[in-house]
Design a protein around this motif. Structure first.
Motif, PDB file in Angstrom:
ATOM      1  N   LEU A  81       0.852  -1.177   0.000  1.00  0.00           N
ATOM      2  CA  LEU A  81       0.000   0.000   0.000  1.00  0.00           C
ATOM      3  C   LEU A  81       0.894   1.234   0.000  1.00  0.00           C
ATOM      4  CD1 LEU A  81      -2.892   1.179   0.249  1.00  0.00           C
ATOM      5  CD2 LEU A  81      -2.523   1.178   2.733  1.00  0.00           C
ATOM      6  N   SER A  82       0.598   2.164  -0.898  1.00  0.00           N
ATOM      7  CA  SER A  82       1.422   3.363  -0.996  1.00  0.00           C
ATOM      8  C   SER A  82       0.576   4.590  -1.284  1.00  0.00           C
ATOM      9  CB  SER A  82       2.460   3.207  -2.110  1.00  0.00           C
ATOM     10  OG  SER A  82       1.821   3.052  -3.365  1.00  0.00           O
ATOM     11  N   GLU A  83       1.175   5.743  -1.045  1.00  0.00           N
ATOM     12  CA  GLU A  83       0.646   7.025  -1.505  1.00  0.00           C
ATOM     13  C   GLU A  83       1.599   7.488  -2.587  1.00  0.00           C
ATOM     14  OE1 GLU A  83       0.711   9.340   2.093  1.00  0.00           O
ATOM     15  OE2 GLU A  83      -1.424   8.986   2.404  1.00  0.00           O
ATOM     16  N   ALA A  84       1.039   7.954  -3.707  1.00  0.00           N
ATOM     17  CA  ALA A  84       1.900   8.305  -4.833  1.00  0.00           C
ATOM     18  C   ALA A  84       1.180   9.247  -5.786  1.00  0.00           C
ATOM     19  CB  ALA A  84       2.308   7.044  -5.594  1.00  0.00           C
ATOM     20  N   PRO A  85       1.951   9.960  -6.606  1.00  0.00           N
ATOM     21  CA  PRO A  85       1.327  10.820  -7.597  1.00  0.00           C
ATOM     22  C   PRO A  85       0.703  10.036  -8.756  1.00  0.00           C
ATOM     23  CG  PRO A  85       3.717  10.946  -7.760  1.00  0.00           C
ATOM     24  CD  PRO A  85       3.402  10.120  -6.555  1.00  0.00           C
ATOM     25  N   SER A  86       1.169   8.774  -8.977  1.00  0.00           N
ATOM     26  CA  SER A  86       0.632   7.968 -10.075  1.00  0.00           C
ATOM     27  C   SER A  86       1.047   6.514  -9.900  1.00  0.00           C
ATOM     28  CB  SER A  86       1.169   8.470 -11.423  1.00  0.00           C
ATOM     29  OG  SER A  86       2.565   8.227 -11.507  1.00  0.00           O
ATOM     30  N   ALA A  87       0.333   5.630 -10.586  1.00  0.00           N
ATOM     31  CA  ALA A  87       0.700   4.215 -10.597  1.00  0.00           C
ATOM     32  C   ALA A  87       2.062   4.027 -11.246  1.00  0.00           C
ATOM     33  CB  ALA A  87      -0.358   3.401 -11.336  1.00  0.00           C
ATOM     34  N   GLU A  88       2.373   4.854 -12.221  1.00  0.00           N
ATOM     35  CA  GLU A  88       3.670   4.751 -12.902  1.00  0.00           C
ATOM     36  C   GLU A  88       4.816   5.057 -11.945  1.00  0.00           C
ATOM     37  OE1 GLU A  88       0.413   5.157 -15.646  1.00  0.00           O
ATOM     38  OE2 GLU A  88       1.034   6.577 -14.100  1.00  0.00           O
ATOM     39  N   ALA A  89       4.615   6.012 -11.045  1.00  0.00           N
ATOM     40  CA  ALA A  89       5.656   6.332 -10.057  1.00  0.00           C
ATOM     41  C   ALA A  89       5.864   5.146  -9.114  1.00  0.00           C
ATOM     42  CB  ALA A  89       5.275   7.582  -9.280  1.00  0.00           C
ATOM     43  N   VAL A  90       4.776   4.490  -8.718  1.00  0.00           N
ATOM     44  CA  VAL A  90       4.880   3.299  -7.876  1.00  0.00           C
ATOM     45  C   VAL A  90       5.699   2.232  -8.594  1.00  0.00           C
ATOM     46  CG1 VAL A  90       3.585   1.416  -6.789  1.00  0.00           C
ATOM     47  CG2 VAL A  90       2.709   3.764  -6.673  1.00  0.00           C
ATOM     48  N   GLN A  91       5.381   1.996  -9.863  1.00  0.00           N
ATOM     49  CA  GLN A  91       6.092   0.966 -10.621  1.00  0.00           C
ATOM     50  C   GLN A  91       7.569   1.306 -10.776  1.00  0.00           C
ATOM     51  OE1 GLN A  91       6.238  -2.164 -11.179  1.00  0.00           O
ATOM     52  NE2 GLN A  91       4.643  -2.400 -12.727  1.00  0.00           N
ATOM     53  N   ARG A  92       7.885   2.577 -10.996  1.00  0.00           N
ATOM     54  CA  ARG A  92       9.295   2.966 -11.138  1.00  0.00           C
ATOM     55  C   ARG A  92      10.079   2.645  -9.866  1.00  0.00           C
ATOM     56  NH1 ARG A  92       7.022   7.364 -14.026  1.00  0.00           N
ATOM     57  NH2 ARG A  92       7.128   8.711 -12.184  1.00  0.00           N
ATOM     58  N   VAL A  93       9.485   2.904  -8.706  1.00  0.00           N
ATOM     59  CA  VAL A  93      10.161   2.583  -7.452  1.00  0.00           C
ATOM     60  C   VAL A  93      10.389   1.076  -7.350  1.00  0.00           C
ATOM     61  CG1 VAL A  93       9.993   2.573  -4.934  1.00  0.00           C
ATOM     62  CG2 VAL A  93       9.324   4.606  -6.217  1.00  0.00           C
ATOM     63  N   HIS A  94       9.350   0.305  -7.603  1.00  0.00           N
ATOM     64  CA  HIS A  94       9.490  -1.152  -7.514  1.00  0.00           C
ATOM     65  C   HIS A  94      10.531  -1.675  -8.506  1.00  0.00           C
ATOM     66  CE1 HIS A  94       6.660  -2.072  -4.443  1.00  0.00           C
ATOM     67  NE2 HIS A  94       5.568  -1.796  -5.141  1.00  0.00           N
TER      68      HIS A  94
END
Length: 82
Positions: A52-65
């Protein structure tokens, strides 16, 4: 900022230590993408991990992962919570 739940598959047998290590890898780079990972859960029997995360976009979440070495299989927005 929006919340996202992401799903990782294929992590059968994951231990608490491995989950913590993967979570810490995300935390190490999350700020660079404007993401904050709040919590992670795992089912070692099925090999499914949820984050579970807070993020500006799903793409930002994927970049971190991706940078942390464990690309998400699915990322879902969580627009409502109770």
């Amino acid at each position: 900022m929006a919340e996202y739940m992401d799903v990782h598959r294929g992590m059968r047998g994951i231990t608490a230590e491995q989950l913590d290590e993967a979570h810490r890898a995300d935390l190490a780079v999350e700020r660079e993408e404007g993401v904050h990972f709040k919590q992670a859960w795992a089912d070692p029997d099925s090999g499914v991990v949820y984050c579970l995360s807070e993020a500006p976009s799903a793409e930002a979440v994927q970049r971190v992962h991706e940078r942390a070495g464990h690309k998400a299989d699915e990322i879902h927005p969580v627009p409502l919570t109770v």
